[in-house]
Design a protein around this motif. Sequence first.
Motif, PDB file in Angstrom:
ATOM      1  N   PHE A  24       3.350   3.329   5.804  1.00  0.00           N
ATOM      2  CA  PHE A  24       3.494   2.429   4.656  1.00  0.00           C
ATOM      3  C   PHE A  24       3.903   3.208   3.409  1.00  0.00           C
ATOM      4  O   PHE A  24       4.783   2.772   2.659  1.00  0.00           O
ATOM      5  N   ALA A  25       3.287   4.366   3.186  1.00  0.00           N
ATOM      6  CA  ALA A  25       3.623   5.197   2.034  1.00  0.00           C
ATOM      7  C   ALA A  25       5.086   5.636   2.089  1.00  0.00           C
ATOM      8  O   ALA A  25       5.793   5.602   1.075  1.00  0.00           O
ATOM      9  N   LYS A  26       5.551   6.008   3.280  1.00  0.00           N
ATOM     10  CA  LYS A  26       6.957   6.419   3.429  1.00  0.00           C
ATOM     11  C   LYS A  26       7.892   5.239   3.158  1.00  0.00           C
ATOM     12  O   LYS A  26       8.939   5.396   2.535  1.00  0.00           O
ATOM     13  N   MET A  27       7.498   4.064   3.626  1.00  0.00           N
ATOM     14  CA  MET A  27       8.312   2.874   3.395  1.00  0.00           C
ATOM     15  C   MET A  27       8.397   2.575   1.895  1.00  0.00           C
ATOM     16  O   MET A  27       9.477   2.277   1.379  1.00  0.00           O
ATOM     17  N   MET A  28       7.290   2.691   1.196  1.00  0.00           N
ATOM     18  CA  MET A  28       7.277   2.445  -0.242  1.00  0.00           C
ATOM     19  C   MET A  28       8.163   3.455  -0.971  1.00  0.00           C
ATOM     20  O   MET A  28       8.873   3.103  -1.905  1.00  0.00           O
ATOM     21  N   GLU A  29       8.127   4.717  -0.535  1.00  0.00           N
ATOM     22  CA  GLU A  29       8.977   5.735  -1.141  1.00  0.00           C
ATOM     23  C   GLU A  29      10.448   5.392  -0.943  1.00  0.00           C
ATOM     24  O   GLU A  29      11.259   5.571  -1.844  1.00  0.00           O
ATOM     25  N   SER A  30      10.803   4.881   0.228  1.00  0.00           N
ATOM     26  CA  SER A  30      12.204   4.530   0.473  1.00  0.00           C
ATOM     27  C   SER A  30      12.635   3.376  -0.424  1.00  0.00           C
ATOM     28  O   SER A  30      13.770   3.333  -0.880  1.00  0.00           O
ATOM     29  N   PHE A  31      11.733   2.430  -0.700  1.00  0.00           N
ATOM     30  CA  PHE A  31      12.059   1.340  -1.623  1.00  0.00           C
ATOM     31  C   PHE A  31      12.297   1.874  -3.021  1.00  0.00           C
ATOM     32  O   PHE A  31      13.193   1.431  -3.720  1.00  0.00           O
ATOM     33  N   GLU A  32      11.487   2.825  -3.457  1.00  0.00           N
ATOM     34  CA  GLU A  32      11.634   3.390  -4.789  1.00  0.00           C
ATOM     35  C   GLU A  32      12.978   4.080  -4.938  1.00  0.00           C
ATOM     36  O   GLU A  32      13.632   3.969  -5.953  1.00  0.00           O
ATOM     37  N   LYS A  33      13.407   4.796  -3.919  1.00  0.00           N
ATOM     38  CA  LYS A  33      14.692   5.487  -3.982  1.00  0.00           C
ATOM     39  C   LYS A  33      15.841   4.501  -4.029  1.00  0.00           C
ATOM     40  O   LYS A  33      16.800   4.698  -4.747  1.00  0.00           O
ATOM     41  N   LYS A  34      15.725   3.394  -3.278  1.00  0.00           N
ATOM     42  CA  LYS A  34      16.797   2.402  -3.232  1.00  0.00           C
ATOM     43  C   LYS A  34      16.882   1.605  -4.519  1.00  0.00           C
ATOM     44  O   LYS A  34      17.921   1.025  -4.803  1.00  0.00           O
ATOM     45  N   SER A  35      15.812   1.556  -5.286  1.00  0.00           N
ATOM     46  CA  SER A  35      15.843   0.766  -6.505  1.00  0.00           C
ATOM     47  C   SER A  35      16.723   1.396  -7.571  1.00  0.00           C
ATOM     48  O   SER A  35      17.121   0.734  -8.506  1.00  0.00           O
TER      49      SER A  35
END
Length: 76
Positions: A24-35
């Motif tokens: 979940f933490a990795k998924m959240m990090e990927s969202f932050e980068k895509k934003s």
Amino acid sequence: MMNATAEILKSKIENFSPEILEAFAKMMESFEKKSQSAIPKIHLDEILYRIQFHNENPNTKLDFYENISELKKYYA
């Protein structure tokens, strides 16, 4: 409503297994980068300048609207 939703998510996250929590933490990090915008700041500044100029001079033409489909193709 926002606080209730956040509390529900918080309670669910607290019950994740360590493996799921890490995923979940990795998924959240990927969202932050895509934003972050893929459009260079200089292009965003140019668009903002054109919109502001058009707002001050409403009889002008916003020529970049003709190219919006091309812009979507590259940055969508």
